[in-house]
Every structure is written in structure tokens, then in C-alpha cells.
Design a protein around this motif. Sequence first.
Motif, PDB file in Angstrom:
ATOM      1  N   THR A   1     -18.049   5.989   8.802  1.00 16.85           N
ATOM      2  CA  THR A   1     -19.027   4.772   9.106  1.00 16.85           C
ATOM      3  C   THR A   1     -18.050   3.234   9.293  1.00 16.85           C
ATOM      4  N   LEU A   2     -16.721   3.490   8.855  1.00 16.12           N
ATOM      5  CA  LEU A   2     -15.953   2.180   8.719  1.00 16.12           C
ATOM      6  C   LEU A   2     -14.771   2.236   9.482  1.00 16.12           C
ATOM      7  N   ARG A   3     -14.112   1.326  10.155  1.00 18.37           N
ATOM      8  CA  ARG A   3     -12.786   1.310  10.879  1.00 18.37           C
ATOM      9  C   ARG A   3     -11.884   1.493   9.963  1.00 18.37           C
ATOM     10  N   CYS A   4     -10.737   2.209  10.100  1.00 22.18           N
ATOM     11  CA  CYS A   4      -9.595   2.303   9.141  1.00 22.18           C
ATOM     12  C   CYS A   4      -9.001   0.776   9.323  1.00 22.18           C
ATOM     13  N   VAL A   5      -8.582   0.321   7.916  1.00 26.47           N
ATOM     14  CA  VAL A   5      -7.972  -1.039   8.063  1.00 26.47           C
ATOM     15  C   VAL A   5      -6.661  -0.854   8.747  1.00 26.47           C
ATOM     16  N   TRP A   6      -5.944  -0.067   8.828  1.00 29.08           N
ATOM     17  CA  TRP A   6      -4.487   0.026   9.642  1.00 29.08           C
ATOM     18  C   TRP A   6      -4.897   0.088  11.015  1.00 29.08           C
ATOM     19  N   VAL A   7      -5.979   0.616  11.827  1.00 27.04           N
ATOM     20  CA  VAL A   7      -6.219   0.502  13.209  1.00 27.04           C
ATOM     21  C   VAL A   7      -6.648  -1.118  13.494  1.00 27.04           C
ATOM     22  N   THR A   8      -7.341  -1.616  12.442  1.00 27.89           N
ATOM     23  CA  THR A   8      -7.511  -2.773  12.551  1.00 27.89           C
ATOM     24  C   THR A   8      -6.171  -3.882  12.443  1.00 27.89           C
ATOM     25  N   ALA A   9      -5.368  -3.334  11.455  1.00 31.09           N
ATOM     26  CA  ALA A   9      -4.336  -4.229  11.374  1.00 31.09           C
ATOM     27  C   ALA A   9      -3.382  -4.039  12.816  1.00 31.09           C
ATOM     28  N   TRP A  10      -3.302  -2.913  13.196  1.00 34.19           N
ATOM     29  CA  TRP A  10      -2.504  -2.640  14.526  1.00 34.19           C
ATOM     30  C   TRP A  10      -2.983  -3.546  15.354  1.00 34.19           C
ATOM     31  N   ASP A  11      -4.223  -3.410  15.959  1.00 37.14           N
ATOM     32  CA  ASP A  11      -5.053  -4.252  16.866  1.00 37.14           C
ATOM     33  C   ASP A  11      -4.571  -5.836  16.781  1.00 37.14           C
ATOM     34  N   ARG A  12      -4.869  -6.027  15.578  1.00 33.06           N
ATOM     35  CA  ARG A  12      -4.617  -7.712  15.250  1.00 33.06           C
ATOM     36  C   ARG A  12      -3.336  -8.223  15.460  1.00 33.06           C
ATOM     37  N   ALA A  13      -2.325  -7.335  14.787  1.00 35.75           N
ATOM     38  CA  ALA A  13      -0.858  -7.732  14.884  1.00 35.75           C
ATOM     39  C   ALA A  13      -0.519  -7.648  16.517  1.00 35.75           C
ATOM     40  N   GLU A  14      -0.671  -6.594  17.117  1.00 32.02           N
ATOM     41  CA  GLU A  14      -0.451  -6.545  18.548  1.00 32.02           C
ATOM     42  C   GLU A  14      -0.904  -7.780  19.455  1.00 32.02           C
ATOM     43  N   SER A  15      -2.229  -8.226  19.122  1.00 32.10           N
ATOM     44  CA  SER A  15      -2.898  -9.083  20.022  1.00 32.10           C
ATOM     45  C   SER A  15      -2.263 -10.366  19.780  1.00 32.10           C
ATOM     46  N   ALA A  16      -1.559 -10.336  18.437  1.00 28.93           N
ATOM     47  CA  ALA A  16      -0.899 -11.914  18.181  1.00 28.93           C
ATOM     48  C   ALA A  16       0.553 -11.686  18.459  1.00 28.93           C
ATOM     49  N   GLY A  17       1.111 -10.868  19.179  1.00 23.73           N
ATOM     50  CA  GLY A  17       2.591 -10.497  19.587  1.00 23.73           C
ATOM     51  C   GLY A  17       3.427 -10.312  18.212  1.00 23.73           C
ATOM     52  N   ARG A  18       2.843  -9.908  17.216  1.00 27.13           N
ATOM     53  CA  ARG A  18       3.511  -9.492  15.850  1.00 27.13           C
ATOM     54  C   ARG A  18       3.560  -8.129  15.435  1.00 27.13           C
ATOM     55  N   GLY A  19       3.497  -7.064  16.449  1.00 29.80           N
ATOM     56  CA  GLY A  19       3.532  -5.710  16.329  1.00 29.80           C
ATOM     57  C   GLY A  19       4.606  -5.257  15.402  1.00 29.80           C
ATOM     58  N   ALA A  20       5.906  -5.820  15.568  1.00 31.86           N
ATOM     59  CA  ALA A  20       6.931  -5.190  14.928  1.00 31.86           C
ATOM     60  C   ALA A  20       6.807  -5.703  13.253  1.00 31.86           C
ATOM     61  N   ASP A  21       5.973  -6.614  12.988  1.00 29.66           N
ATOM     62  CA  ASP A  21       5.691  -6.808  11.578  1.00 29.66           C
ATOM     63  C   ASP A  21       5.238  -5.484  10.772  1.00 29.66           C
ATOM     64  N   LEU A  22       4.646  -4.728  11.477  1.00 31.78           N
ATOM     65  CA  LEU A  22       4.065  -3.541  10.954  1.00 31.78           C
ATOM     66  C   LEU A  22       5.281  -2.446  10.684  1.00 31.78           C
ATOM     67  N   ASP A  23       6.459  -2.710  11.316  1.00 28.72           N
ATOM     68  CA  ASP A  23       7.457  -1.791  10.932  1.00 28.72           C
ATOM     69  C   ASP A  23       8.066  -2.235   9.524  1.00 28.72           C
ATOM     70  N   LEU A  24       7.825  -3.242   8.902  1.00 31.37           N
ATOM     71  CA  LEU A  24       8.413  -3.743   7.386  1.00 31.37           C
ATOM     72  C   LEU A  24       7.459  -2.863   6.487  1.00 31.37           C
ATOM     73  N   LEU A  25       8.495  -2.287   5.523  1.00 27.96           N
ATOM     74  CA  LEU A  25       8.158  -1.603   4.485  1.00 27.96           C
ATOM     75  C   LEU A  25       7.613  -2.422   3.302  1.00 27.96           C
ATOM     76  N   GLN A  26       6.173  -2.288   2.953  1.00 29.22           N
ATOM     77  CA  GLN A  26       5.821  -2.922   1.786  1.00 29.22           C
ATOM     78  C   GLN A  26       5.982  -2.188   0.474  1.00 29.22           C
ATOM     79  N   ARG A  27       6.574  -3.039  -0.316  1.00 27.56           N
ATOM     80  CA  ARG A  27       7.169  -2.294  -1.641  1.00 27.56           C
ATOM     81  C   ARG A  27       5.682  -2.012  -2.284  1.00 27.56           C
ATOM     82  N   PRO A  28       5.633  -1.197  -3.404  1.00 30.60           N
ATOM     83  CA  PRO A  28       4.403  -1.022  -4.361  1.00 30.60           C
ATOM     84  C   PRO A  28       3.851  -2.137  -4.953  1.00 30.60           C
ATOM     85  N   VAL A  29       2.593  -2.309  -5.087  1.00 26.98           N
ATOM     86  CA  VAL A  29       2.136  -3.311  -5.913  1.00 26.98           C
ATOM     87  C   VAL A  29       2.440  -3.432  -7.447  1.00 26.98           C
ATOM     88  N   ASP A  30       2.920  -4.377  -7.806  1.00 29.33           N
ATOM     89  CA  ASP A  30       3.080  -4.818  -9.317  1.00 29.33           C
ATOM     90  C   ASP A  30       1.893  -5.080  -9.856  1.00 29.33           C
TER      91      ASP A  30
END
Length: 181
Positions: free
Chosen positions: A110-139
Motif C-alpha cells: 500500500t506504500l510507495r518504495c522510498v527509492w522510487v520516491t528518491a529517484w523521482d525527487r533527485a531527477e526533478s531537482a537535476g540531482r539524479g547522479a547523486d543516486l550513483d553514490l555508494l552509501q556506507r553502512p550505518v554506524d
Amino acid sequence: MVVEQARDPGTPRPFRPRIPASLAYALHAVLARSPVYQWLAAFLERHPRLYRWFTTGERVTKERLFGCRMCGQCALPATGYACPMTCPKQLRNGPCGGVSPDGACEVDRTLRCVWVTAWDRAESAGRGADLDLLQRPVDNRQWSRSSWVNYWQGRDEGIAVAFTGADPRPAIAAGSARAGR
């Protein structure tokens, strides 16, 4: 017969940010690391009560705007200001294999995937390349700590890393220049 599973109330739920990505990026520019903010962060850390108040204000603000879970290592600027920690699986580097073609979360359809939301938002702001960055594991030692203080103090340098041309590892996003190698 479809059996509904009871969901743990402590499980994160994908959250749709309440402000446009362009506004969030503009606010980030105002809060960008500077000598003034470094001084403020050091001051707050020397005064535990002020640090707690500041962190509470950060938590309330980011929770209401972005669904922030206060991991202390904020990935919002690299994910279109959609908090990856709201993913029920807490995936910091893109969607799982179960996201549906219509963008629904595998854990709760019933919920939208947060990563689909992230993709849409980053692309709309011209920041789609940010999603290519690798996030390190949470400390996990940083949970409930101020990510703003950590950012201003430079503690989260390298939390999101880009691949270099000499790096043999594949790019994260299929549409990137390195895909297909």
C-alpha cells in the motif's frame, strides 16, 4: 485466501517528504559546512544540555519533513531528500528486488518504495547522479546523535562515495556511464 501479516509497529515505513526536493537542496546550501557551523557544533558538544535540545529540534524537524529516523549519518542530500532509513529493510543503496512495477514497496504494497520516491525527487531537482553514490553502512553507535553536528564537524566525510574511472566495481545505477561494462 490472502492472509494479512501483522506488522511490527517499530518497522520503518516509507515516507513521502513534505517539502519539494528543490527547497530541501536550497536549505542544505544554507546549512552547508562553514567555520561558523563548525564552531557551533563544537560549542554544542561542550554543552550536553544544549546538544540535547538542538538534537531534539533536529529530530522533530527532520522527522516531520522527511520521516528521519535519526541514524546520525544523514544520506538525505544524496537521496533526493527521501530518507532511505524509512525503507522497511533499511536499504541505503537502492531498492530491493521486490519493488513492484508500479513502485509499491515489497513489504507493504500500500506504500510507495522510498527509492522510487528518491529517484523521482533527485531527477526533478537535476540531482539524479547523486543516486550513483555508494552509501556506507550505518554506524549504529551514531543513532540518536545529531547528523548536522556530525556533518559540520566533518565526521561524515566519505559517507557517500563515488566510483572513480579506475575502480573496477560496477556503477550503482543502470543508466550511468559505467553501466554495461
